[in-house]
Structures are given as structure tokens and as C-alpha cells.
Motif scaffolding. Structure first.
Motif, PDB file in Angstrom:
ATOM      1  N   TYR A   1     -13.731 -59.339  60.256  1.00  0.00           N
ATOM      2  CA  TYR A   1     -14.808 -58.964  61.538  1.00  0.00           C
ATOM      3  C   TYR A   1     -14.017 -58.583  62.715  1.00  0.00           C
ATOM      4  N   PHE A   2     -13.031 -59.674  62.723  1.00  0.00           N
ATOM      5  CA  PHE A   2     -12.448 -59.503  64.290  1.00  0.00           C
ATOM      6  C   PHE A   2     -11.706 -58.104  64.235  1.00  0.00           C
ATOM      7  N   ALA A   3     -10.911 -57.626  62.985  1.00  0.00           N
ATOM      8  CA  ALA A   3     -10.284 -56.480  62.946  1.00  0.00           C
ATOM      9  C   ALA A   3     -11.125 -55.426  63.255  1.00  0.00           C
ATOM     10  N   TRP A   4     -12.477 -55.293  62.882  1.00  0.00           N
ATOM     11  CA  TRP A   4     -13.491 -54.032  63.067  1.00  0.00           C
ATOM     12  C   TRP A   4     -13.548 -53.780  64.775  1.00  0.00           C
ATOM     13  N   LEU A   5     -13.072 -54.780  65.484  1.00  0.00           N
ATOM     14  CA  LEU A   5     -13.532 -54.523  66.808  1.00  0.00           C
ATOM     15  C   LEU A   5     -12.140 -53.430  67.428  1.00  0.00           C
ATOM     16  N   ILE A   6     -11.183 -53.541  66.449  1.00  0.00           N
ATOM     17  CA  ILE A   6      -9.992 -52.593  66.928  1.00  0.00           C
ATOM     18  C   ILE A   6     -10.048 -51.340  65.973  1.00  0.00           C
ATOM     19  N   ALA A   7     -10.386 -51.618  64.661  1.00  0.00           N
ATOM     20  CA  ALA A   7     -10.202 -50.386  63.694  1.00  0.00           C
ATOM     21  C   ALA A   7     -11.303 -49.347  63.936  1.00  0.00           C
ATOM     22  N   TYR A   8     -12.474 -49.663  64.331  1.00  0.00           N
ATOM     23  CA  TYR A   8     -13.530 -48.558  64.261  1.00  0.00           C
ATOM     24  C   TYR A   8     -13.497 -47.941  65.726  1.00  0.00           C
ATOM     25  N   PRO A   9     -13.419 -48.674  66.899  1.00  0.00           N
ATOM     26  CA  PRO A   9     -13.016 -47.827  67.950  1.00  0.00           C
ATOM     27  C   PRO A   9     -11.819 -46.939  68.056  1.00  0.00           C
ATOM     28  N   LEU A  10     -10.672 -47.568  67.303  1.00  0.00           N
ATOM     29  CA  LEU A  10      -9.617 -46.547  67.366  1.00  0.00           C
ATOM     30  C   LEU A  10      -9.812 -45.421  66.327  1.00  0.00           C
TER      31      LEU A  10
END
Length: 181
Positions: free
Chosen positions: A94-103
Motif C-alpha cells: 500500500y505504501f509503495a503504491w504512493l511512489i510506484a504509480y505517480p512515478l
């Protein structure tokens, strides 16, 4: 000192809201695997789709609002809600999605391109997501990296490849038909 206020358009707000709604619904299309505390969900299709049709800032907003809805207790985390899901062996995803998808949204480029969408997802969003899942599995289950990978990475690769292709296909069609870019 004068402050500059950039208003969000109704069209952008609608796209963001629709993406949040699709994320909430798709997270509840899930099934468990017996050898991992993480679920297989349809959510990553719509996180990817949001990245393909929105700006990085808008994509971050979608993921953040989705997480806040879950933290508030709405059952948007694979059939459950509450902060407990985020502080669990699968919380790192869940926390990784905050980085992965905007990137992913940033790296997709300005040209509508299926191949670029897929490659950026394969080589950026998926690895960032898997790293988040690996970290939480290692920390919460006190296992080594190989055992964590058998729970947080390997079982999901095939499905994520399929979901990435489906999202890229939809992203190309939506961006072309509706001129989102």
C-alpha cells in the motif's frame, strides 16, 4: 505576498473521483492465496490505469484518497478497512503504491504508447511495489528475503503482467478516445 492558487477543473476532479471509485471497487475483487498473507486483487489494473490517464500529482491524489478511505474504516482494502491492513505483512504494498504509480504516471511520457506504458509498469511500478511488499513481509513475519519473495513477489508476477497489459490497453483506448492527454 500574493499566493497563487491553481484551481482544479471539473473534468480533472471527475477523472480523479472516478479513478478512486474504481480502485475502491476493484480492491474488492480478490481471492486469497494459501501461502501468503497478501491477496490477489484487480486493484492494480485501476492503479495503473489512473497512472496512464492522469498526471503524477493526480495519480498520487488517487492513491492517497484511496488509502485514507481505507484508514477511515471503509472496506476498500480487499474486503476490510482500517489501519490494521497497513500495519501488517502486506502493508508495504500500500505504501509503495504512493511512489510506484505517480512515478509510472511521470515516466509514461506524453505520447499515447501501449509498449511504453507496459515497459514502464514492468520495470518501474511493479518492482517498486514488490520492494514495498518484500520489506513489510520481512519486518512483520521476520523471514529472509527469499521466503519474503515467495510470498510477496513470485506468486504475483504472472497476474501482474496480465493486469499491466490490460491496463495499458485500456489506457491507450481511453487516452485516444477521450483525449485525456
Amino acid at each position: 505576498m500574493q499566493t497563487v492558487s491553481k484551481k482544479i477543473s471539473t473534468a480533472d476532479l471527475t477523472k480523479i473521483s472516478m479513478c478512486v471509485a474504481l480502485c475502491c471497487i476493484s480492491a474488492n475483487i480478490f481471492f486469497p492465496l494459501p501461502f501468503t498473507p497478501s491477496m490477489v486483487t484487480a486493484l492494480t489494473i485501476f492503479l495503473s490505469l489512473a497512472a496512464y490517464i492522469l498526471t503524477p500529482k493526480q495519480t498520487f491524489t488517487v492513491v492517497a484518497v484511496y488509502l485514507l478511505l481505507g484508514i477511515a474504516g471503509l472496506p476498500v482494502f480487499a474486503g476490510t478497512g482500517g489501519i490494521g491492513r497497513l500495519v501488517s505483512p502486506s502493508g508495504g504494498f500500500y505504501f509503495a503504491w504512493l511512489i510506484a504509480y505517480p512515478l509510472l504516471s511521470f515516466l509514461k511520457g506524453t505520447e499515447i504508447n501501449f509498449k511504453r506504458y507496459v515497459l514502464m509498469n514492468f520495470f518501474v511500478a511493479m518492482p517498486v511495489t514488490y520492494i514495498g511488499g518484500l520489506i513489510s513481509m520481512i519486518l512483520f513475519l521476520e523471514v529472509g528475503i527469499w521466503e519474503a519473495a515467495t510470498m510477496a513477489v513470485f506468486p504475483f508476477i504472472f497476474g501482474d503482467v496480465l493486469k499491466t497489459c490490460a491496463a495499458a490497453f485500456l489506457g491507450v483506448k481511453l487516452n485516444s478516445a477521450l483525449q485525456f492527454h
